[in-house]
Enzyme design. Structure first.
Site, PDB file in Angstrom:
ATOM      1  N   MET A  14       8.066 -54.241  18.344  1.00 33.10           N
ATOM      2  CA  MET A  14       7.002 -53.332  18.782  1.00 33.10           C
ATOM      3  C   MET A  14       6.460 -52.534  17.598  1.00 33.10           C
ATOM      4  SD  MET A  14       8.169 -51.812  22.506  1.00 33.10           S
ATOM      5  CE  MET A  14       9.566 -50.871  21.853  1.00 33.10           C
ATOM      6  N   CYS A  19       2.016 -52.445  22.336  1.00 33.74           N
ATOM      7  CA  CYS A  19       3.240 -53.244  22.431  1.00 33.74           C
ATOM      8  C   CYS A  19       4.149 -52.709  23.529  1.00 33.74           C
ATOM      9  CB  CYS A  19       3.992 -53.208  21.095  1.00 33.74           C
ATOM     10  SG  CYS A  19       3.084 -53.887  19.698  1.00 33.74           S
ATOM     11  N   TYR A  68       8.053 -60.490  22.257  1.00 35.46           N
ATOM     12  CA  TYR A  68       9.000 -59.580  21.616  1.00 35.46           C
ATOM     13  C   TYR A  68      10.420 -60.065  21.905  1.00 35.46           C
ATOM     14  CZ  TYR A  68       4.708 -56.908  21.788  1.00 35.46           C
ATOM     15  OH  TYR A  68       3.401 -56.530  21.668  1.00 35.46           O
ATOM     16  N   CYS A 129       3.681 -27.777  31.351  1.00 37.63           N
ATOM     17  CA  CYS A 129       3.847 -28.142  29.939  1.00 37.63           C
ATOM     18  C   CYS A 129       3.097 -29.418  29.576  1.00 37.63           C
ATOM     19  CB  CYS A 129       5.329 -28.290  29.602  1.00 37.63           C
ATOM     20  SG  CYS A 129       5.618 -28.730  27.875  1.00 37.63           S
ATOM     21  N   CYS A 134       1.884 -26.947  26.912  1.00 34.25           N
ATOM     22  CA  CYS A 134       2.379 -27.255  25.566  1.00 34.25           C
ATOM     23  C   CYS A 134       1.737 -28.496  24.951  1.00 34.25           C
ATOM     24  CB  CYS A 134       3.898 -27.458  25.597  1.00 34.25           C
ATOM     25  SG  CYS A 134       4.805 -26.237  26.540  1.00 34.25           S
ATOM     26  N   CYS A 551      15.745 -20.289 -10.106  1.00 31.95           N
ATOM     27  CA  CYS A 551      15.688 -21.233  -8.997  1.00 31.95           C
ATOM     28  C   CYS A 551      17.101 -21.657  -8.600  1.00 31.95           C
ATOM     29  CB  CYS A 551      14.888 -22.471  -9.399  1.00 31.95           C
ATOM     30  SG  CYS A 551      13.130 -22.146  -9.596  1.00 31.95           S
ATOM     31  N   CYS A 552      17.370 -21.696  -7.315  1.00 33.51           N
ATOM     32  CA  CYS A 552      18.656 -22.119  -6.748  1.00 33.51           C
ATOM     33  C   CYS A 552      19.798 -21.169  -7.050  1.00 33.51           C
ATOM     34  CB  CYS A 552      19.051 -23.528  -7.211  1.00 33.51           C
ATOM     35  SG  CYS A 552      17.808 -24.775  -6.878  1.00 33.51           S
TER      36      CYS A 552
END
Length: 554
Positions: A14, A19, A68, A129, A134, A551-552
């Site tokens: 797929m 598909c 498939y 939703c 949403c 940094c870090c």
């Protein structure tokens, strides 16, 4: 012994939604198949409900016939051991009023327990939703974000793209996604559970343990009310007479207006205001409370208002709205802004001032169910109402109206109703996200809430200008604020305003859930150049100046 089986297959080959449809149609064409679901071609899966006489070889052959390949991963009887008490005189073990996320979570839990379940829904399956909340809003928000950022890139040397001209196609694509998810995640899911029935019609509680659906009487063992909520508008003089858009209407406008007034500066109002502003609509947002995003830390509301104004949106908070009128095809909102009387005018008016539970006209009094000030159903810690045979879950019990809370509550209420499990509805360490850009994401107490709870609070606030990921992305809008207990060092709240805020907040959610301390966050590895590293840097800010670190460095 069961006379039906549920098969799970791995599907190979797929590459698109088409598909997935071809595979689904091929499986459903097999005699004896009662349901089939391919949850998106990316999943590479198919789940099939079929009579016992259907073999996995029959299903594999059908899939291969559509081009498939299918590999069996699991086969199990769908009607396992019944784990709920027998109710010989009951029409159903559980009848659920509503067809949204809480209802479906409850139905699935009931089916897993071996119960006979009915969902009663008079409208569209799927609830708020997936249909009008949403999913459609976040789809359009993402489209607006891509449109805006292509037109106004933060990187130098990039070609600016014009905004798309086909609004109707944008809405159409949104509707296609909604329809696909409604079918795949709700309608077809029911096909996989033979002990779940759908009854179409309007339900009315008629007594302690009785329901009428379009006049037909039912006597179930237990009842769950999960009727959701609807947009609510305040009683502003003239508003009802002029008419207005609510959040549902706004997502299906046939054409983009030239201008829009948005009343409400909470999550829904802000998301939609920025969405339309980014599509070229001249938006004015009005909020009656002192700052927008009033449920959040004041620093977050103030910063977001500044960013929205930079996008040429007009934002006012602390507004007093006196009346609404309409003349010459335009809305006129009379209000008081910064102590001055003004009239704000626009082609469209959107009211996004929250939602109220759908509880009117359900027969709650006849069932002995109490409601609160906003119409919410009053429940105990197990989601049982004042009637021991009726439970409630989802938006109908009030805030917080979040889909993942509804789903959690639905499953819990069904289990408690059917088995007397006594599980407690626990919303400790509940995260929430507002999908503006940058996003607002929060969990736990604000600074004020912590102090109100008697916690000796300490806070740390970090600008995204000190977060390497934000610098690399050329987007330093935002901040991170952490709230901790000064006596125990335990994290009690986290508040993020950042482009990836919704992704970042989960670490803080787990920290609250398991009682971790600020020191635990500092001592935990965080990948460099991720927004999640900002949480560690904010934790370091309690004791160090991050600007003075390499940094870090820790």
């Amino acid at each position: 012994m069961s006379d039906k089986n549920q098969f799970t297959f791995r599907i190979e080959g797929m590459t698109c939604d088409g598909c997935a449809r071809h595979v689904t149609e091929a499986i459903r064409g097999v005699d004896g198949v009662e349901g089939a679901q391919v949850p998106g071609w990316q999943s590479g899966k198919a789940v099939v409900l079929a009579l016992d006489r259907v073999s996995d070889a029959d299903l594999v052959k059908a899939v291969r016939g559509s081009g498939y390949n299918a590999v069996l991963e699991a086969r199990r009887p769908v009607e396992g051991e019944r784990r709920v008490p027998e109710r010989p005189k009951a029409d159903y073990d559980l009848m659920i009023l509503g067809g949204g996320s809480a209802a479906f979570a409850a139905a699935i839990k009931g089916a897993e327990l071996g119960a006979k379940v009915a969902i009663v829904e008079q409208g569209t399956i799927g609830g708020t939703c997936v249909n009008i909340g949403c999913v459609p809003s976040k789809t359009l928000i993402k489209a607006a974000e891509l449109c805006f950022k292509s037109a106004y890139p933060r990187f130098e040397g990039l070609t600016a793209c014009p905004p798309p001209s086909d609004w109707q196609r944008v809405v159409g694509q949104k509707n296609e996604l909604v329809a696909a998810l409604r079918e795949g995640k709700y309608v077809h899911v029911m096909e996989l559970y033979p002990n779940i029935s759908l009854i179409k019609g309007r339900a009315l509680l008629t007594g302690k343990r009785s329901i009428a659906v379009d006049g037909k009487a039912y006597a179930p063992g237990k009842i769950l009310v999960a009727t959701g909520s609807s947009p609510w508008a305040p009683p502003i003089p003239g508003l009802k007479e002029t008419g207005f858009l609510d959040s549902t209407d706004a997502l299906d406008l046939p054409a983009l207006p030239k201008s829009m007034i948005v009343i409400g500066g909470g999550a829904i109002g802000l998301e939609l205001a920025q969405l339309f502003n980014r599509f070229g609509v001249k938006v004015t947002a009005l909020e009656v409370l002192p700052h927008i995003a009033p449920a959040e830390e004041p620093e977050i509301g103030e910063a977001l208002a500044r960013y929205l104004r930079e996008e040429r949106m007009t934002v006012h908070s602390g507004v007093k709205i006196h009346k609404v009128a309409k003349s010459n095809g335009e809305y006129n909102v009379g209000c008081e802004i910064d102590g001055r009387r003004e009239t704000v005018t626009a082609e469209q008016l959107l009211v996004a001032t929250g939602r109220r539970p759908n509880t009117a006209g359900l027969g709650l009094e006849a069932a002995g169910i109490a409601t609160g000030r906003k119409g919410e159903i009053v429940v105990d810690k197990t989601l049982c109402t004042a009637n021991e045979d009726i439970y409630a879950a989802g938006d109908c019990i009030g805030d917080p109206m979040l889909v993942y809370v509804s789903a959690y509550g639905g499953g819990l209420a069904a289990e408690n109703a059917l088995t007397s499990a006594g599980r407690v509805f626990d919303l400790f360490a509940l995260p929430r996200v507002t999908f503006t850009d940058p996003q607002i994401a929060s969990v736990g107490h604000t600074e004020a809430q912590a102090r109100e709870a008697g916690i000796k609070a300490k806070t740390a606030t970090l600008s995204l200008k000190d977060v390497p990921r934000a610098l690399a992305a050329r987007d330093t809008r935002g901040l991170i604020k952490l709230v901790a207990d000064a006596e125990t060092d335990r994290l009690v709240g986290a508040h993020v305003l950042a482009a990836e805020g919704g992704e970042v907040i989960q670490e803080a959610t787990l920290a609250l859930r398991f009682g971790l301390k600020v020191a635990d966050m500092v001592q935990t590895f965080h990948p460099y150049l991720t927004m999640a590293e900002g949480l560690k840097l904010a934790a370091l800010t309690f004791n160090k100046e991050v600007a003075k670190l390499s940094c870090c460095a820790t």
